[in-house]
Design a protein around this motif. Structure first.
Motif, PDB file in Angstrom:
ATOM      1  N   GLY A  84      18.140  39.709  52.891  1.00 64.41           N
ATOM      2  CA  GLY A  84      16.914  40.043  52.174  1.00 64.41           C
ATOM      3  C   GLY A  84      16.147  41.160  52.845  1.00 64.41           C
ATOM      4  N   ALA A  85      16.132  41.158  54.191  1.00 63.72           N
ATOM      5  CA  ALA A  85      15.496  42.232  54.987  1.00 63.72           C
ATOM      6  C   ALA A  85      14.053  42.475  54.568  1.00 63.72           C
ATOM      7  N   LEU A  86      13.292  41.388  54.371  1.00 53.66           N
ATOM      8  CA  LEU A  86      11.877  41.531  54.037  1.00 53.66           C
ATOM      9  C   LEU A  86      11.073  41.912  55.276  1.00 53.66           C
ATOM     10  N   PHE A  87       9.901  42.479  55.041  1.00 50.09           N
ATOM     11  CA  PHE A  87       8.995  42.830  56.132  1.00 50.09           C
ATOM     12  C   PHE A  87       8.129  41.609  56.436  1.00 50.09           C
ATOM     13  N   ASN A  88       8.352  40.988  57.582  1.00 52.73           N
ATOM     14  CA  ASN A  88       7.659  39.737  57.898  1.00 52.73           C
ATOM     15  C   ASN A  88       6.158  39.905  58.095  1.00 52.73           C
ATOM     16  N   HIS A  89       5.711  41.124  58.401  1.00 53.26           N
ATOM     17  CA  HIS A  89       4.277  41.338  58.617  1.00 53.26           C
ATOM     18  C   HIS A  89       3.530  41.609  57.312  1.00 53.26           C
ATOM     19  N   LEU A  90       4.268  41.698  56.191  1.00 53.34           N
ATOM     20  CA  LEU A  90       3.647  41.932  54.893  1.00 53.34           C
ATOM     21  C   LEU A  90       3.783  40.696  54.013  1.00 53.34           C
ATOM     22  N   ASN A  91       2.756  40.410  53.211  1.00 54.78           N
ATOM     23  CA  ASN A  91       2.879  39.300  52.271  1.00 54.78           C
ATOM     24  C   ASN A  91       3.787  39.708  51.111  1.00 54.78           C
ATOM     25  N   VAL A  92       4.019  38.786  50.206  1.00 52.08           N
ATOM     26  CA  VAL A  92       4.994  39.006  49.137  1.00 52.08           C
ATOM     27  C   VAL A  92       4.612  40.197  48.266  1.00 52.08           C
ATOM     28  N   VAL A  93       3.356  40.264  47.842  1.00 46.94           N
ATOM     29  CA  VAL A  93       2.973  41.345  46.929  1.00 46.94           C
ATOM     30  C   VAL A  93       3.087  42.700  47.616  1.00 46.94           C
ATOM     31  N   ASP A  94       2.793  42.770  48.919  1.00 49.37           N
ATOM     32  CA  ASP A  94       2.917  44.045  49.625  1.00 49.37           C
ATOM     33  C   ASP A  94       4.374  44.397  49.909  1.00 49.37           C
ATOM     34  N   ASN A  95       5.226  43.383  50.097  1.00 51.71           N
ATOM     35  CA  ASN A  95       6.654  43.655  50.198  1.00 51.71           C
ATOM     36  C   ASN A  95       7.161  44.295  48.914  1.00 51.71           C
ATOM     37  N   VAL A  96       6.793  43.719  47.776  1.00 50.84           N
ATOM     38  CA  VAL A  96       7.277  44.219  46.494  1.00 50.84           C
ATOM     39  C   VAL A  96       6.671  45.583  46.166  1.00 50.84           C
ATOM     40  N   ALA A  97       5.428  45.801  46.580  1.00 52.30           N
ATOM     41  CA  ALA A  97       4.744  47.064  46.294  1.00 52.30           C
ATOM     42  C   ALA A  97       5.159  48.185  47.236  1.00 52.30           C
ATOM     43  N   TYR A  98       5.897  47.872  48.287  1.00 56.94           N
ATOM     44  CA  TYR A  98       6.170  48.833  49.362  1.00 56.94           C
ATOM     45  C   TYR A  98       6.781  50.140  48.841  1.00 56.94           C
ATOM     46  N   GLY A  99       7.785  50.041  48.003  1.00 59.65           N
ATOM     47  CA  GLY A  99       8.456  51.236  47.505  1.00 59.65           C
ATOM     48  C   GLY A  99       7.547  52.091  46.642  1.00 59.65           C
ATOM     49  N   LEU A 100       6.689  51.441  45.846  1.00 60.18           N
ATOM     50  CA  LEU A 100       5.752  52.184  45.010  1.00 60.18           C
ATOM     51  C   LEU A 100       4.745  52.948  45.864  1.00 60.18           C
ATOM     52  N   ILE A 101       4.231  52.273  46.903  1.00 66.61           N
ATOM     53  CA  ILE A 101       3.270  52.911  47.805  1.00 66.61           C
ATOM     54  C   ILE A 101       3.928  54.063  48.549  1.00 66.61           C
ATOM     55  N   SER A 102       5.166  53.859  48.987  1.00 65.83           N
ATOM     56  CA  SER A 102       5.885  54.905  49.716  1.00 65.83           C
ATOM     57  C   SER A 102       6.120  56.141  48.856  1.00 65.83           C
ATOM     58  N   SER A 103       6.225  55.934  47.536  1.00 64.16           N
ATOM     59  CA  SER A 103       6.456  57.060  46.624  1.00 64.16           C
ATOM     60  C   SER A 103       5.167  57.744  46.195  1.00 64.16           C
ATOM     61  N   GLY A 104       4.010  57.246  46.697  1.00 64.85           N
ATOM     62  CA  GLY A 104       2.749  57.923  46.440  1.00 64.85           C
ATOM     63  C   GLY A 104       1.766  57.197  45.545  1.00 64.85           C
ATOM     64  N   MET A 105       2.139  56.036  45.001  1.00 67.41           N
ATOM     65  CA  MET A 105       1.211  55.296  44.160  1.00 67.41           C
ATOM     66  C   MET A 105       0.088  54.703  45.011  1.00 67.41           C
ATOM     67  N   LYS A 106      -1.119  54.695  44.493  1.00 65.06           N
ATOM     68  CA  LYS A 106      -2.247  54.111  45.219  1.00 65.06           C
ATOM     69  C   LYS A 106      -2.014  52.614  45.422  1.00 65.06           C
ATOM     70  N   LYS A 107      -2.437  52.122  46.598  1.00 65.60           N
ATOM     71  CA  LYS A 107      -2.164  50.725  46.952  1.00 65.60           C
ATOM     72  C   LYS A 107      -2.690  49.751  45.901  1.00 65.60           C
ATOM     73  N   LYS A 108      -3.878  50.000  45.402  1.00 65.26           N
ATOM     74  CA  LYS A 108      -4.473  49.089  44.416  1.00 65.26           C
ATOM     75  C   LYS A 108      -3.594  48.979  43.182  1.00 65.26           C
ATOM     76  N   HIS A 109      -3.120  50.113  42.680  1.00 62.04           N
ATOM     77  CA  HIS A 109      -2.286  50.110  41.470  1.00 62.04           C
ATOM     78  C   HIS A 109      -0.902  49.530  41.763  1.00 62.04           C
ATOM     79  N   ALA A 110      -0.366  49.850  42.935  1.00 59.66           N
ATOM     80  CA  ALA A 110       0.953  49.334  43.303  1.00 59.66           C
ATOM     81  C   ALA A 110       0.931  47.824  43.425  1.00 59.66           C
TER      82      ALA A 110
END
Length: 207
Positions: A84-110
């Motif tokens: 699974g290679a999840l990020f243990n320091h991030l909660n579930v929603v931030d794990n799932v949002a990670y790729g969107l944020i990395s591509s430039g989407m604002k954290k709130k929207h991601a």
């Protein structure tokens, strides 16, 4: 053809892999074989994480574009690993949002999109949970959601359910097929379990 790979070639002391494949859009292909047969190596070469043997000209095309000369991050490929290679320091929603944020989407929207997307994987209410509190099956659902939310052109699944017990593994395989048809993604999955392969695959390649 939506995806094709030609002339994968890798040699070890006792095993040689010589592999080519074509896949249609929205299909699920399984590479079925015992441990050590080269299945994961094929995925790694497609993803750009491992090199083909010298002297064997590799050619990979995805959605009309040649990608074997591109770095892994530019290939349009998502990958789900056995752990699974999840990020243990991030909660579930931030794990799932990670790729969107990395591509430039604002954290709130991601985060809002990720929270909605979790519904597809029966993970409503899991937003604030951390990976350490999840079961094996829940972790793999989060890993799938994190990969698929960015709409990769191809998804590579490296024995994503092999760490689960048999009953749960087969249940997850059935769910994966449902998600694949609902969301329409194209995938190549590695497995050593023939029942799992039969449950999910449109095409099976025996190694």
């Amino acid at each position: 053809m939506y995806f094709s790979v030609k002339n994968i070639h890798k040699t070890w002391e006792s095993v040689t892999v010589d592999f080519s494949l074509e896949c249609g859009k929205g299909t699920m292909t399984c590479l079925l074989g015992a441990s050590g047969s080269g299945k994961s190596t094929i995925l790694n070469i497609i993803a750009g994480l491992e090199q083909n043997d010298d002297g064997f000209p590799l050619q990979i095309e995805l959605d009309g574009q040649r990608i074997d000369n591109l770095p892994p991050a530019k290939r349009g490929i998502g990958m789900v690993f056995q752990s699974g290679a999840l990020f243990n320091h991030l909660n579930v929603v931030d794990n799932v949002a990670y790729g969107l944020i990395s591509s430039g989407m604002k954290k709130k929207h991601a985060r809002a999109k990720a929270s909605e997307y979790l519904h597809n994987f029966n993970l409503d209410g899991f937003d604030k949970r951390f990976p350490q509190t999840l079961s094996g099956g829940e972790k793999q659902r989060v890993a799938l959601a994190r990969t698929l939310i960015v709409n990769p052109k191809l998804v590579l699944l490296d024995e994503p359910f092999s760490a689960l017990d048999t009953d749960l593994r087969h249940k997850m395989a059935a769910q994966l097929k449902e998600w694949q048809k609902k969301l329409g993604f194209t995938a190549i999955m590695v497995t050593h379990d023939e029942n799992e392969a039969v449950a999910v695959a449109d095409k099976i390649c025996r190694m």
